[in-house]
Scaffold this active site. Sequence first.
Site, PDB file in Angstrom:
ATOM      1  N   TYR A  62      -1.828  -0.615  10.983  1.00  0.00           N
ATOM      2  CA  TYR A  62      -1.950  -1.276   9.664  1.00  0.00           C
ATOM      3  C   TYR A  62      -0.748  -0.930   8.795  1.00  0.00           C
ATOM      4  O   TYR A  62      -0.062  -1.821   8.279  1.00  0.00           O
ATOM      5  CB  TYR A  62      -3.256  -0.840   8.971  1.00  0.00           C
ATOM      6  CG  TYR A  62      -3.279  -1.136   7.485  1.00  0.00           C
ATOM      7  CD1 TYR A  62      -3.276  -2.449   7.011  1.00  0.00           C
ATOM      8  CD2 TYR A  62      -3.286  -0.104   6.534  1.00  0.00           C
ATOM      9  CE1 TYR A  62      -3.281  -2.727   5.647  1.00  0.00           C
ATOM     10  CE2 TYR A  62      -3.295  -0.379   5.168  1.00  0.00           C
ATOM     11  CZ  TYR A  62      -3.293  -1.692   4.730  1.00  0.00           C
ATOM     12  OH  TYR A  62      -3.289  -1.950   3.387  1.00  0.00           O
ATOM     13  N   THR A 115       0.831  -1.211   0.000  1.00  0.00           N
ATOM     14  CA  THR A 115       0.000   0.000   0.000  1.00  0.00           C
ATOM     15  C   THR A 115       0.865   1.260   0.000  1.00  0.00           C
ATOM     16  O   THR A 115       2.000   1.251   0.485  1.00  0.00           O
ATOM     17  CB  THR A 115      -0.890  -0.019   1.270  1.00  0.00           C
ATOM     18  OG1 THR A 115      -1.450   1.266   1.470  1.00  0.00           O
ATOM     19  CG2 THR A 115      -0.091  -0.363   2.519  1.00  0.00           C
ATOM     20  N   ASP A 116       0.281   2.365  -0.461  1.00  0.00           N
ATOM     21  CA  ASP A 116       0.982   3.656  -0.382  1.00  0.00           C
ATOM     22  C   ASP A 116       1.012   4.190   1.052  1.00  0.00           C
ATOM     23  O   ASP A 116       1.736   5.140   1.345  1.00  0.00           O
ATOM     24  CB  ASP A 116       0.346   4.690  -1.322  1.00  0.00           C
ATOM     25  CG  ASP A 116      -1.117   5.002  -1.018  1.00  0.00           C
ATOM     26  OD1 ASP A 116      -1.699   4.351  -0.129  1.00  0.00           O
ATOM     27  OD2 ASP A 116      -1.673   5.903  -1.675  1.00  0.00           O
ATOM     28  N   GLU A 117       0.227   3.572   1.948  1.00  0.00           N
ATOM     29  CA  GLU A 117       0.147   4.097   3.324  1.00  0.00           C
ATOM     30  C   GLU A 117       1.480   3.940   4.067  1.00  0.00           C
ATOM     31  O   GLU A 117       1.703   4.590   5.085  1.00  0.00           O
ATOM     32  CB  GLU A 117      -1.003   3.431   4.085  1.00  0.00           C
ATOM     33  CG  GLU A 117      -2.317   3.651   3.366  1.00  0.00           C
ATOM     34  CD  GLU A 117      -3.578   3.311   4.139  1.00  0.00           C
ATOM     35  OE1 GLU A 117      -3.547   3.317   5.379  1.00  0.00           O
ATOM     36  OE2 GLU A 117      -4.595   3.053   3.490  1.00  0.00           O
ATOM     37  N   LYS A 129       2.271  -3.320   7.295  1.00  0.00           N
ATOM     38  CA  LYS A 129       2.556  -3.485   5.868  1.00  0.00           C
ATOM     39  C   LYS A 129       3.991  -3.043   5.563  1.00  0.00           C
ATOM     40  O   LYS A 129       4.691  -3.680   4.781  1.00  0.00           O
ATOM     41  CB  LYS A 129       1.570  -2.679   5.011  1.00  0.00           C
ATOM     42  CG  LYS A 129       0.150  -3.192   5.005  1.00  0.00           C
ATOM     43  CD  LYS A 129      -0.018  -4.593   4.420  1.00  0.00           C
ATOM     44  CE  LYS A 129       0.193  -4.666   2.934  1.00  0.00           C
ATOM     45  NZ  LYS A 129      -0.176  -6.008   2.378  1.00  0.00           N
TER      46      LYS A 129
HETATM   47  P1  NAD Z   1      -9.482  -7.543   2.188  1.00  0.00           P
HETATM   48  O1  NAD Z   1      -9.485  -7.270   3.641  1.00  0.00           O
HETATM   49  O2  NAD Z   1     -10.716  -7.288   1.381  1.00  0.00           O
HETATM   50  O3  NAD Z   1      -9.098  -9.077   1.925  1.00  0.00           O
HETATM   51  C1  NAD Z   1      -8.083  -9.740   2.636  1.00  0.00           C
HETATM   52  C2  NAD Z   1      -8.210 -11.235   2.348  1.00  0.00           C
HETATM   53  O4  NAD Z   1      -7.138 -11.900   3.059  1.00  0.00           O
HETATM   54  C3  NAD Z   1      -9.520 -11.844   2.862  1.00  0.00           C
HETATM   55  O5  NAD Z   1     -10.041 -12.735   1.903  1.00  0.00           O
HETATM   56  C4  NAD Z   1      -9.097 -12.581   4.121  1.00  0.00           C
HETATM   57  O6  NAD Z   1      -9.915 -13.703   4.421  1.00  0.00           O
HETATM   58  C5  NAD Z   1      -7.672 -12.988   3.773  1.00  0.00           C
HETATM   59  N1  NAD Z   1      -6.849 -13.211   4.967  1.00  0.00           N
HETATM   60  C6  NAD Z   1      -6.728 -12.393   6.041  1.00  0.00           C
HETATM   61  N2  NAD Z   1      -5.915 -12.948   6.949  1.00  0.00           N
HETATM   62  C7  NAD Z   1      -5.491 -14.131   6.427  1.00  0.00           C
HETATM   63  C8  NAD Z   1      -4.614 -15.153   6.882  1.00  0.00           C
HETATM   64  N3  NAD Z   1      -4.014 -15.072   8.074  1.00  0.00           N
HETATM   65  N4  NAD Z   1      -4.391 -16.206   6.081  1.00  0.00           N
HETATM   66  C9  NAD Z   1      -5.010 -16.319   4.862  1.00  0.00           C
HETATM   67  N5  NAD Z   1      -5.857 -15.383   4.399  1.00  0.00           N
HETATM   68  C10 NAD Z   1      -6.088 -14.296   5.162  1.00  0.00           C
HETATM   69  O7  NAD Z   1      -8.253  -6.728   1.623  1.00  0.00           O
HETATM   70  P2  NAD Z   1      -8.069  -6.014   0.213  1.00  0.00           P
HETATM   71  O8  NAD Z   1      -8.621  -4.649   0.294  1.00  0.00           O
HETATM   72  O9  NAD Z   1      -8.490  -6.920  -0.864  1.00  0.00           O
HETATM   73  O10 NAD Z   1      -6.472  -5.879   0.183  1.00  0.00           O
HETATM   74  C11 NAD Z   1      -5.660  -6.912  -0.342  1.00  0.00           C
HETATM   75  C12 NAD Z   1      -4.199  -6.512  -0.247  1.00  0.00           C
HETATM   76  O11 NAD Z   1      -3.988  -5.299  -0.966  1.00  0.00           O
HETATM   77  C13 NAD Z   1      -3.722  -6.263   1.179  1.00  0.00           C
HETATM   78  O12 NAD Z   1      -2.420  -6.775   1.297  1.00  0.00           O
HETATM   79  C14 NAD Z   1      -3.729  -4.744   1.298  1.00  0.00           C
HETATM   80  O13 NAD Z   1      -2.766  -4.315   2.222  1.00  0.00           O
HETATM   81  C15 NAD Z   1      -3.375  -4.344  -0.100  1.00  0.00           C
HETATM   82  N6  NAD Z   1      -3.876  -3.026  -0.541  1.00  0.00           N
HETATM   83  C16 NAD Z   1      -5.204  -2.702  -0.365  1.00  0.00           C
HETATM   84  C17 NAD Z   1      -5.667  -1.470  -0.816  1.00  0.00           C
HETATM   85  C18 NAD Z   1      -7.130  -1.098  -0.717  1.00  0.00           C
HETATM   86  O14 NAD Z   1      -7.493   0.032  -1.036  1.00  0.00           O
HETATM   87  N7  NAD Z   1      -8.017  -1.980  -0.307  1.00  0.00           N
HETATM   88  C19 NAD Z   1      -4.787  -0.573  -1.435  1.00  0.00           C
HETATM   89  C20 NAD Z   1      -3.438  -0.937  -1.582  1.00  0.00           C
HETATM   90  C21 NAD Z   1      -3.001  -2.166  -1.140  1.00  0.00           C
HETATM   91  P1  TYD Z   2     -10.848   3.782   4.288  1.00  0.00           P
HETATM   92  O1  TYD Z   2     -11.799   3.370   3.215  1.00  0.00           O
HETATM   93  O2  TYD Z   2     -10.938   3.125   5.624  1.00  0.00           O
HETATM   94  O3  TYD Z   2      -9.386   3.621   3.672  1.00  0.00           O
HETATM   95  P2  TYD Z   2      -7.931   4.114   4.270  1.00  0.00           P
HETATM   96  O4  TYD Z   2      -8.106   4.528   5.666  1.00  0.00           O
HETATM   97  O5  TYD Z   2      -7.113   2.873   4.148  1.00  0.00           O
HETATM   98  O6  TYD Z   2      -7.500   5.209   3.377  1.00  0.00           O
HETATM   99  O7  TYD Z   2     -11.003   5.340   4.515  1.00  0.00           O
HETATM  100  C1  TYD Z   2     -10.823   6.253   3.449  1.00  0.00           C
HETATM  101  C2  TYD Z   2     -10.934   7.654   4.020  1.00  0.00           C
HETATM  102  O8  TYD Z   2     -12.288   7.869   4.450  1.00  0.00           O
HETATM  103  C3  TYD Z   2     -10.074   7.884   5.235  1.00  0.00           C
HETATM  104  O9  TYD Z   2      -9.587   9.233   5.204  1.00  0.00           O
HETATM  105  C4  TYD Z   2     -11.021   7.720   6.408  1.00  0.00           C
HETATM  106  C5  TYD Z   2     -12.337   8.205   5.841  1.00  0.00           C
HETATM  107  N1  TYD Z   2     -13.565   7.572   6.373  1.00  0.00           N
HETATM  108  C6  TYD Z   2     -14.640   8.363   6.810  1.00  0.00           C
HETATM  109  O10 TYD Z   2     -14.581   9.600   6.805  1.00  0.00           O
HETATM  110  N2  TYD Z   2     -15.755   7.735   7.254  1.00  0.00           N
HETATM  111  C7  TYD Z   2     -15.863   6.360   7.298  1.00  0.00           C
HETATM  112  O11 TYD Z   2     -16.918   5.837   7.748  1.00  0.00           O
HETATM  113  C8  TYD Z   2     -14.772   5.567   6.831  1.00  0.00           C
HETATM  114  C9  TYD Z   2     -14.828   4.062   6.851  1.00  0.00           C
HETATM  115  C10 TYD Z   2     -13.634   6.221   6.371  1.00  0.00           C
END
Ligand code: NAD
Ligand code: TYD
Length: 359
Positions: free
Chosen positions: A162, A136-138, A166
Amino acid sequence: MRTYLVTGGAGFIGSNYIHYMFKKYGDDIRIINVDKLTYAGNLENLRDVENRDNYTFVRADICDSEAINKIFDENDIDRVVHFAAESHVDRSIRNPEVFVKTNVLGTLVMLNAAKAAWELEDGTFKADKKFLHVSTDEVYGSLENEGEYFYETTPYDPHSPYSASKASSDMLVKAYMDTYKFPANITNCSNNYGPYQFPEKLIPLIINNALNGRKLPVYGDGKNVRDWLYVEDHAKGIDMVQEQGRLFETYNIGGHNEKQNIEIIHIILDTLNEMLPDEDPRKAHINEELITYVEDRKGHDRRYAIAPDKIKAEIGWYPETMFAEGIKKTIKWYFEHEDWMANVTSGDYQKYYEEMYRK
Ligand code: NAD
Ligand code: TYD
């Protein structure tokens, strides 16, 4: 035929990636999806691929080295695409421990299993084996000034449990690349949105709450900025990095779609009203009165913004779906999948595994 081991494929991005890969490669690849099925894992996301001969689901925890080693022993894995993680910042603030377990120790288990399977006696690796760590960019922290962007060279400065977990997992992958010349890449992506996103994250939460006439919680002043990427663009970027990127390199993947949270909420309200037919009774309550400012998230990062210059210059990837189009596609998907949302919010989705795999 290449065999992929995808971790976390039942989650939001992982399931979109699996769909993308079958759409692109059809029967020319095999995918093994290993997922623990935490609250975020939902096999309904994969209903339309689950009967394919070239798809296998394994329920396992990535921290369970025996289970993961067994998958490598029984299959000649060519590619690992590692998504599995705890992914929600608010949960990490309440309960950091599981983030360290899954994101850090789980990544270590994946690295060790792939290394053991792919390493030759002389310490080099079998040809054409690759591990891609999805991050992630975070990890780069928070940008305070307009015009600043995250580059691959930006120092890590994570703030939430988180992003710290990461960042730690990224460092482990870097250490394996530097120490063992382990064949890997890291991608650091901005916020994703699209089909199958769990409604604890901003965009699906706002869509679902607005449709149901519930309050729309805005943290702090609502002016925090995220750089939104349509999830299929991310899936495509991951595949392009793995096949065309230089090994051992990190690539940032991001959208050039920076928006304040409050702007996102207004766009969703406007788009819902535009897309719902006039006679839909929900139109009566979908308006700004639902917006509710609530206490800010602790340690809330102000702004994220990716500079995707490297991936564009080296690989030719760029975000194809701009926000105006992507949000319409996303809302249309949620309209067409109201059952999916109902099952997720009721908890029924967790029965799907029992019904499908434990009959
Ligand atoms: P998500 O929470 O929707 O899915 C995570 C998946 O991992 C789920 O299916 C869960 O059951 C599985 N999981 C969790 N713990 C596990 C374990 N111990 N063993 C096996 N499986 C396990 O997450 P997402 O949003 O799809 O993100 C996927 C990846 O992409 C993550 O690594 C996250 O850090 C990264 N990422 C997410 C975003 C975003 O905006 N969602 C952006 C950049 C990077
Ligand atoms: P989120 O979807 O949790 O992603 P991330 O924190 O990983 O960027 O949140 C996106 C942005 O929205 C973040 O600045 C927090 C804000 N947010 C709200 O204002 N209200 C909400 O109910 C949630 C879930 C997030």
